[in-house]
Enzyme design. Structure first.
Site, PDB file in Angstrom:
ATOM      1  N   GLY A 188       0.856  -1.182   0.000  1.00  0.00           N
ATOM      2  CA  GLY A 188       0.000   0.000   0.000  1.00  0.00           C
ATOM      3  C   GLY A 188       0.890   1.229   0.000  1.00  0.00           C
ATOM      4  N   ARG A 189       1.607   1.403   1.141  1.00  0.00           N
ATOM      5  CA  ARG A 189       2.510   2.538   1.296  1.00  0.00           C
ATOM      6  C   ARG A 189       3.544   2.595   0.165  1.00  0.00           C
ATOM      7  NH1 ARG A 189       3.655   4.317   6.517  1.00  0.00           N
ATOM      8  NH2 ARG A 189       3.080   2.252   7.249  1.00  0.00           N
ATOM      9  N   CYS A 207      -7.271  22.009  17.728  1.00  0.00           N
ATOM     10  CA  CYS A 207      -7.270  22.326  19.144  1.00  0.00           C
ATOM     11  C   CYS A 207      -6.732  21.136  19.924  1.00  0.00           C
ATOM     12  CB  CYS A 207      -8.691  22.662  19.574  1.00  0.00           C
ATOM     13  SG  CYS A 207      -8.694  23.437  21.164  1.00  0.00           S
ATOM     14  N   GLU A 208      -5.418  20.989  19.899  1.00  0.00           N
ATOM     15  CA  GLU A 208      -4.749  19.824  20.498  1.00  0.00           C
ATOM     16  C   GLU A 208      -3.260  20.167  20.534  1.00  0.00           C
ATOM     17  OE1 GLU A 208      -6.427  16.412  20.677  1.00  0.00           O
ATOM     18  OE2 GLU A 208      -4.636  15.924  21.821  1.00  0.00           O
TER      19      GLU A 208
END
Ligand code: LLP
Length: 426
Positions: free
Chosen positions: A283-284, A351-352
């Site tokens: 995949g990658r 927001c993290e």
């Protein structure tokens, strides 16, 4: 890493003028090149070979169409991915359906013409399948997912073949596997074909693949005797590493494919196996290096120890740095490649506090409005994107030969609102 300010022969600035940011831009030629590298090097004169594109890395109809055109098959892990393949010319016989908790509905989709092969993960799944296969009109091939207990030295979250992993049946559980095989043989619309294993992702070690082959080949030999059957297919999964930063030196695809095939041919001869097909599922290795994410720089912030630049995306479009500590290389493509470079922290807008895309990026003096290209984001970026903070998913563009096509439009506020209905159900 090479600074790319053009993709598919077009300047990133021109593409962004059409799409805005953030945007995922795929170099279609790189996708095709990778598909061909796998396909052309993964061949044997002793048995058939198959390369499946693992669509979890990045699933959309266009990439599946490309995979079909290049003669690859497809690995899917959900009804959603299966449905996506349904709108493309991908041959059903080339679709393999994985997953540790497929629902009855998903299994029905697979049996009714969705997938040529189901990779059964556990005995309860087989019970469910045995129950519904009677109504199927076509025969579906079955592989059993074996957990060979091989450590591939990859990130804990993406190592999948440890003995206590949630995937597959332990290689030591021979009696259970024999029972499953016997049960498959009794089902008129299922055909037992062989085994599947997947030992992890972003694997740099040739030895890990060779160990996997040795373990699986020996196991096939034992199980042929133990069950009195011939085992035709071995699927080795994916896991081919790519280059995210200069620290990464993955084994080139061609030599690695040849090592895998040769190791398997050797074992087939040594043990007198009946293997007819060897399959892999990158995949990658196909999608990652083809993809670049482009952001616009907004505000900046200086603390005593750090200088931040904030971009107009972040963990919503690429969760990998926050989830795995994944590292990426980026360039400011709005500024010439000057020699003096500042060290920046590239932070997203979510927001993290953990929404940091790159902890240390060496860039020329970067200003508001500059375009920042983050490379090698083509796998598990868009496919793992979320609407956190109600950010819309970015647009996706395929570029090649001086032409760029919008493959996925940017998700709008209206797209998100369309899911809200407020209808009484009970
Ligand atoms: N086959 C099976 C059964 C798999 O579980 C996977 C990946 C593949 C093939 C494809 O592996 P690849 O060639 O792409 O390494 N989200 C993580 C990666 C999770 C991989 C899950 N399984 C990440 O972003 O690194």
């Amino acid at each position: 890493m090479i600074r790319k300010d053009k993709i598919g022969g077009i300047s990133i600035e021109n593409i962004v003028r059409e799409t805005g940011t953030p945007v995922y831009i795929y170099d279609e030629d790189v996708l095709i090149k990778r598909m061909r590298e796998f396909k052309e090097n993964f061949t044997s004169s002793r048995f058939q070979t198959r390369v499946l594109y693992a669509s979890k890395a990045f699933a959309c109809r266009e990439i599946i169409r490309l995979a079909a055109r290049e003669g690859l098959g497809l690995d899917v892990v959900s009804g959603g991915e299966l449905h996506c393949a349904g709108g493309t010319p991908m041959d059903r016989n080339m679709i393999y359906f994985h997953g540790n908790n497929k629902t009855r509905h998903e299994l029905k989709m697979a049996l009714s013409g969705g997938a040529g092969t189901i990779v059964v993960d556990n005995s309860q799944e087989l019970d469910e399948l045995a129950d519904i296969q009677k109504d199927a009109e076509e025969t579906t091939g079955i592989l059993i997912r074996i957990n060979p207990g091989i450590e591939a030295h990859t990130h804990e979250y993406i190592a999948t073949a440890r003995k206590d992993s949630k995937f597959g049946i332990s290689i030591d559980d021979r009696h259970q596997i024999r029972e499953i095989i016997q049960k498959i043989i009794r089902c008129e619309n299922l055909r037992f074909r062989g085994f599947h294993a997947h030992i992890g992702s972003q694997i740099f070690s040739r030895e890990a693949f060779v160990k996997e082959i040795e373990a699986m080949a020996e196991y096939i030999g034992e199980m042929e005797d133990f069950c009195g059957i011939e085992i035709e297919e071995l699927n080795l999964g994916g896991g081919f590493a790519v280059r995210y930063t200069d620290e990464d030196s993955p084994i080139p695809i061609g030599p690695l494919c040849r090592t895998i095939v040769e190791a398997c041919e050797g074992k087939v001869m040594q043990l007198g196996l009946h293997l007819k097909r060897l399959t892999i599922e990158p995949g990658r290795g196909i999608a990652a290096e083809a993809g670049t994410t482009v952001y616009s720089v907004g505000y900046k912030k200086k603390t005593e120890t750090k200088e931040y630049i904030f971009v107009d995306g972040g963990m919503a479009d690429n969760i990998r740095p926050a989830l795995y500590g994944a590292e990426y290389h980026c360039e400011n493509i709005s500024r010439p490649e000057g020699s003096s470079r500042n060290e920046y922290v590239v932070a997203g807008k979510c927001c993290e506090s953990g929404d940091i895309l790159i902890k240390s990026a060496l860039l020329p003096e970067t200003k508001k409005g500059d375009l920042l290209a983050v490379y090698t984001t083509g796998a598990y970026g868009y496919s793992m994107a979320s609407n956190y903070n109600r950010l819309g998913r970015p647009a996706v563009v395929f570029a090649s030969g001086g032409e760029a096509r919008l493959i996925m439009r940017r998700e709008t506020y209206e797209d998100m609102e369309a899911l809200e209905i407020n209808r009484k159900i009970i």
